[in-house]
Write a protein that holds these residues in place. Sequence first.
Motif, PDB file in Angstrom:
ATOM      1  N   GLU A  34      67.006  46.764  -6.519  1.00 42.97           N
ATOM      2  CA  GLU A  34      66.648  47.346  -5.206  1.00 42.97           C
ATOM      3  C   GLU A  34      65.420  46.653  -4.621  1.00 42.97           C
ATOM      4  OE1 GLU A  34      66.262  51.583  -5.945  1.00 42.97           O
ATOM      5  OE2 GLU A  34      68.423  51.774  -6.249  1.00 42.97           O
ATOM      6  N   VAL A  35      65.560  46.160  -3.397  1.00 42.16           N
ATOM      7  CA  VAL A  35      64.447  45.532  -2.683  1.00 42.16           C
ATOM      8  C   VAL A  35      64.430  46.107  -1.265  1.00 42.16           C
ATOM      9  CG1 VAL A  35      63.488  43.371  -1.786  1.00 42.16           C
ATOM     10  CG2 VAL A  35      64.714  43.356  -3.957  1.00 42.16           C
ATOM     11  N   SER A  36      63.234  46.543  -0.813  1.00 47.36           N
ATOM     12  CA  SER A  36      63.105  47.069   0.553  1.00 47.36           C
ATOM     13  C   SER A  36      62.380  46.048   1.414  1.00 47.36           C
ATOM     14  CB  SER A  36      62.306  48.368   0.547  1.00 47.36           C
ATOM     15  OG  SER A  36      62.988  49.357  -0.180  1.00 47.36           O
ATOM     16  N   ARG A  37      62.805  45.908   2.645  1.00 50.19           N
ATOM     17  CA  ARG A  37      62.104  44.987   3.561  1.00 50.19           C
ATOM     18  C   ARG A  37      60.828  45.666   4.090  1.00 50.19           C
ATOM     19  NH1 ARG A  37      65.985  42.971   8.141  1.00 50.19           N
ATOM     20  NH2 ARG A  37      64.138  41.694   8.538  1.00 50.19           N
ATOM     21  N   PRO A  38      59.804  44.864   4.448  1.00 56.93           N
ATOM     22  CA  PRO A  38      58.565  45.469   4.969  1.00 56.93           C
ATOM     23  C   PRO A  38      58.827  46.279   6.240  1.00 56.93           C
ATOM     24  CG  PRO A  38      58.292  43.102   4.542  1.00 56.93           C
ATOM     25  CD  PRO A  38      59.746  43.398   4.389  1.00 56.93           C
ATOM     26  N   SER A  39      58.229  47.469   6.327  1.00 55.58           N
ATOM     27  CA  SER A  39      58.501  48.341   7.482  1.00 55.58           C
ATOM     28  C   SER A  39      58.050  47.684   8.791  1.00 55.58           C
ATOM     29  CB  SER A  39      57.847  49.700   7.293  1.00 55.58           C
ATOM     30  OG  SER A  39      56.480  49.542   7.031  1.00 55.58           O
ATOM     31  N   VAL A  40      56.965  46.917   8.730  1.00 56.58           N
ATOM     32  CA  VAL A  40      56.461  46.294   9.964  1.00 56.58           C
ATOM     33  C   VAL A  40      57.520  45.327  10.525  1.00 56.58           C
ATOM     34  CG1 VAL A  40      54.665  44.749  10.871  1.00 56.58           C
ATOM     35  CG2 VAL A  40      54.061  46.552   9.257  1.00 56.58           C
ATOM     36  N   ALA A  41      58.128  44.534   9.625  1.00 61.72           N
ATOM     37  CA  ALA A  41      59.158  43.579  10.066  1.00 61.72           C
ATOM     38  C   ALA A  41      60.373  44.322  10.619  1.00 61.72           C
ATOM     39  CB  ALA A  41      59.567  42.689   8.901  1.00 61.72           C
ATOM     40  N   LEU A  42      60.690  45.469  10.005  1.00 62.41           N
ATOM     41  CA  LEU A  42      61.874  46.221  10.450  1.00 62.41           C
ATOM     42  C   LEU A  42      61.652  46.847  11.822  1.00 62.41           C
ATOM     43  CD1 LEU A  42      62.835  47.767   7.036  1.00 62.41           C
ATOM     44  CD2 LEU A  42      64.138  46.083   8.357  1.00 62.41           C
ATOM     45  N   ILE A  43      60.445  47.351  12.046  1.00 58.14           N
ATOM     46  CA  ILE A  43      60.168  47.966  13.350  1.00 58.14           C
ATOM     47  C   ILE A  43      60.226  46.868  14.425  1.00 58.14           C
ATOM     48  CG2 ILE A  43      58.401  49.194  14.706  1.00 58.14           C
ATOM     49  CD1 ILE A  43      57.647  50.532  11.911  1.00 58.14           C
ATOM     50  N   ALA A  44      59.721  45.675  14.082  1.00 59.36           N
ATOM     51  CA  ALA A  44      59.786  44.558  15.043  1.00 59.36           C
ATOM     52  C   ALA A  44      61.243  44.155  15.297  1.00 59.36           C
ATOM     53  CB  ALA A  44      58.994  43.364  14.507  1.00 59.36           C
ATOM     54  N   GLU A  45      62.055  44.113  14.241  1.00 59.84           N
ATOM     55  CA  GLU A  45      63.463  43.723  14.443  1.00 59.84           C
ATOM     56  C   GLU A  45      64.213  44.799  15.245  1.00 59.84           C
ATOM     57  OE1 GLU A  45      65.448  41.988  11.022  1.00 59.84           O
ATOM     58  OE2 GLU A  45      67.424  42.359  11.911  1.00 59.84           O
ATOM     59  N   ALA A  46      63.889  46.069  14.976  1.00 59.63           N
ATOM     60  CA  ALA A  46      64.511  47.156  15.741  1.00 59.63           C
ATOM     61  C   ALA A  46      64.143  47.020  17.221  1.00 59.63           C
ATOM     62  CB  ALA A  46      64.063  48.511  15.197  1.00 59.63           C
ATOM     63  N   ALA A  47      62.876  46.735  17.499  1.00 62.64           N
ATOM     64  CA  ALA A  47      62.444  46.590  18.902  1.00 62.64           C
ATOM     65  C   ALA A  47      63.169  45.407  19.553  1.00 62.64           C
ATOM     66  CB  ALA A  47      60.926  46.392  18.958  1.00 62.64           C
ATOM     67  N   ALA A  48      63.369  44.320  18.792  1.00 64.16           N
ATOM     68  CA  ALA A  48      64.073  43.154  19.346  1.00 64.16           C
ATOM     69  C   ALA A  48      65.536  43.509  19.646  1.00 64.16           C
ATOM     70  CB  ALA A  48      64.001  41.978  18.372  1.00 64.16           C
ATOM     71  N   LEU A  49      66.147  44.299  18.775  1.00 59.94           N
ATOM     72  CA  LEU A  49      67.550  44.693  19.010  1.00 59.94           C
ATOM     73  C   LEU A  49      67.651  45.600  20.238  1.00 59.94           C
ATOM     74  CD1 LEU A  49      68.617  45.243  15.285  1.00 59.94           C
ATOM     75  CD2 LEU A  49      69.572  43.536  16.848  1.00 59.94           C
ATOM     76  N   ILE A  50      66.679  46.490  20.405  1.00 54.70           N
ATOM     77  CA  ILE A  50      66.689  47.375  21.585  1.00 54.70           C
ATOM     78  C   ILE A  50      66.497  46.520  22.850  1.00 54.70           C
ATOM     79  CG2 ILE A  50      65.515  49.299  22.756  1.00 54.70           C
ATOM     80  CD1 ILE A  50      64.746  50.290  19.865  1.00 54.70           C
ATOM     81  N   ALA A  51      65.573  45.560  22.765  1.00 52.81           N
ATOM     82  CA  ALA A  51      65.348  44.677  23.929  1.00 52.81           C
ATOM     83  C   ALA A  51      66.618  43.877  24.254  1.00 52.81           C
ATOM     84  CB  ALA A  51      64.182  43.737  23.648  1.00 52.81           C
ATOM     85  N   ALA A  52      67.440  43.601  23.211  1.00 50.85           N
ATOM     86  CA  ALA A  52      68.690  42.846  23.431  1.00 50.85           C
ATOM     87  C   ALA A  52      69.824  43.759  23.891  1.00 50.85           C
ATOM     88  CB  ALA A  52      69.076  42.113  22.147  1.00 50.85           C
ATOM     89  N   GLY A  53      69.563  45.057  24.042  1.00 48.40           N
ATOM     90  CA  GLY A  53      70.583  45.947  24.610  1.00 48.40           C
ATOM     91  C   GLY A  53      71.089  47.041  23.690  1.00 48.40           C
ATOM     92  N   ALA A  54      70.580  47.114  22.448  1.00 47.75           N
ATOM     93  CA  ALA A  54      71.074  48.166  21.537  1.00 47.75           C
ATOM     94  C   ALA A  54      70.516  49.525  21.941  1.00 47.75           C
ATOM     95  CB  ALA A  54      70.662  47.850  20.100  1.00 47.75           C
ATOM     96  N   VAL A  55      71.387  50.529  22.039  1.00 43.95           N
ATOM     97  CA  VAL A  55      70.893  51.903  22.219  1.00 43.95           C
ATOM     98  C   VAL A  55      71.138  52.715  20.947  1.00 43.95           C
ATOM     99  CG1 VAL A  55      71.162  51.939  24.727  1.00 43.95           C
ATOM    100  CG2 VAL A  55      73.036  52.743  23.283  1.00 43.95           C
ATOM    101  N   GLU A  56      71.939  52.132  20.024  1.00 45.01           N
ATOM    102  CA  GLU A  56      72.186  52.786  18.733  1.00 45.01           C
ATOM    103  C   GLU A  56      71.901  51.789  17.612  1.00 45.01           C
ATOM    104  OE1 GLU A  56      75.638  55.552  17.428  1.00 45.01           O
ATOM    105  OE2 GLU A  56      76.349  53.520  17.028  1.00 45.01           O
ATOM    106  N   LEU A  57      71.174  52.230  16.601  1.00 49.84           N
ATOM    107  CA  LEU A  57      70.931  51.392  15.423  1.00 49.84           C
ATOM    108  C   LEU A  57      71.433  52.127  14.183  1.00 49.84           C
ATOM    109  CD1 LEU A  57      67.282  50.047  15.916  1.00 49.84           C
ATOM    110  CD2 LEU A  57      69.437  48.827  16.298  1.00 49.84           C
TER     111      LEU A  57
END
Length: 437
Positions: free
Chosen positions: A166-189
């Motif tokens: 089990e390996v977890s990705r850093p939360s900071v990187a995930l929040i940044a990737e989530a924000a990038a996906l929302i900026a690209a048009g995602a309304v659901e993650l």
Amino acid sequence: MTATYHVKTFGCQMNVYDSERIGELLETEGYAAAGIDSADVVVLNTCHIREKAAEKVYSDIGRLRARPAVPRIVIAGCVAQAEGAEIIHRAPAVDVVVGPNAYHRLPALLRAGGKAMVDTDMPAVSKFEALPPRRAISGASAFLTVQEGCDKFCTFCVVPYTRGGEVSRPSVALIAEAAALIAAGAVELTLLGQNVNAYRDGDVTLAGLIRAIAALPGLARLRYLTSHPRDMGDDLIAVHRDVAQLMPYLHLPVQSGSDRLLRAMNRAHTRDSYLRTLDKLRIARPDVALSGDFIVGFPGETDADFAATVSIVREVGYAAAYSFKYSPRPGTPAAGMADHVPGPVKDARLAELQATIAGSALAFNRASVGKRCDILLDRAGRRQGQLIGKSPWLQSVFVVSPGASIGDMITVDLIDAQPNSLEGAPVPLTDPIRAAA
Ligand code: SAM
Ligand code: SF4
């Protein structure tokens, strides 16, 4: 001329996410997307969970070899990790074998241009750090892998061997990737992990990560999968009560309703502890829809064990569930156990379980008729003008709604139910109840 690529995905949503990232990597290298019959490079992103899934890869390799212009063939994913160089012995047409933790090195392997290259390392530096930033997404729903691997070692399962610990990705990187996906048009993650609820980055658990991502502006819906009953902590259950964007749906595989088999499977939960977790969840979120995974024909499964599995399906009232015939996987403890269940018995049990699950799903869908909800449109239906969207409970809802398009969220009344879908009637903005809301 621009070189072209195609990625074909087998298996779970985590492979879907990896395939998207492989596509992004290749596009950064100058490749353009193309169909499987014409692409210069074809990546088969494979699944090893059951024998049938693994074998499909070899029939695809055969078809690619028969193409007039044979493409460069890349085998990625869990078959690549499990079989490594064996794949090239069995199918010499394969050019590159790259494991799920090494695919960030695929462009370099392709540039090297040789034959029979194998990279199944589990490098210390995460592939995620080496991947290019997220680009435009298709539709309005996107996957985000937050955790990989498994330390649970269920006796039937290859995942701990193919995906590592089990390996977890850093939360900071995930929040940044989530924000990038929302900026690209995602309304659901949908947050993904082999054991997503084992997520932990320092003192940030999955509950904390969900709260942080839900606070990003522009995100309407959040989901997560797949969870293990053992890691369903009270903090995560509380999030189902507190976070409005978290949809009322949980996929929580139990595998069997028999404690004797759960012990043999090394599941670390009992029938009763699983049911108590669901009770807590229903208190936190009374309208939660539940789904699960089941294995029939695990070694030593008796008629009484199987009856316990059928009865837990009836008791829980699943909205949906996935069921599989036990498939012995090389190197796993269960493959060497005594009393393998004969094929015809597995077939009969699977048919009975699937009929029970279909009954449960139909009852759940019928109970939804009369509700008003939002659906996120994600594909076209077969009939003229028909669109299909997902309800909060992950049901597929068919609707004809002139002016609406894929990616839109629209409000519908649920008016009819089948085992696998519902029919919705769009609610106009001028509807008096809606206008007053
Ligand atoms: N981590 C999740 C959990 O603990 O439930 C499951 C992930 S696994 C990739 C997806 C499902 O495949 C499992 O829930 C199980 O039902 C099924 N599965 C895994 N190994 C299997 C096997 N050897 N034969 C049949 N089904 C299997
Ligand atoms: Fe496989 Fe899930 Fe068990 Fe891990 S917890 S070994 S992924 S079934």
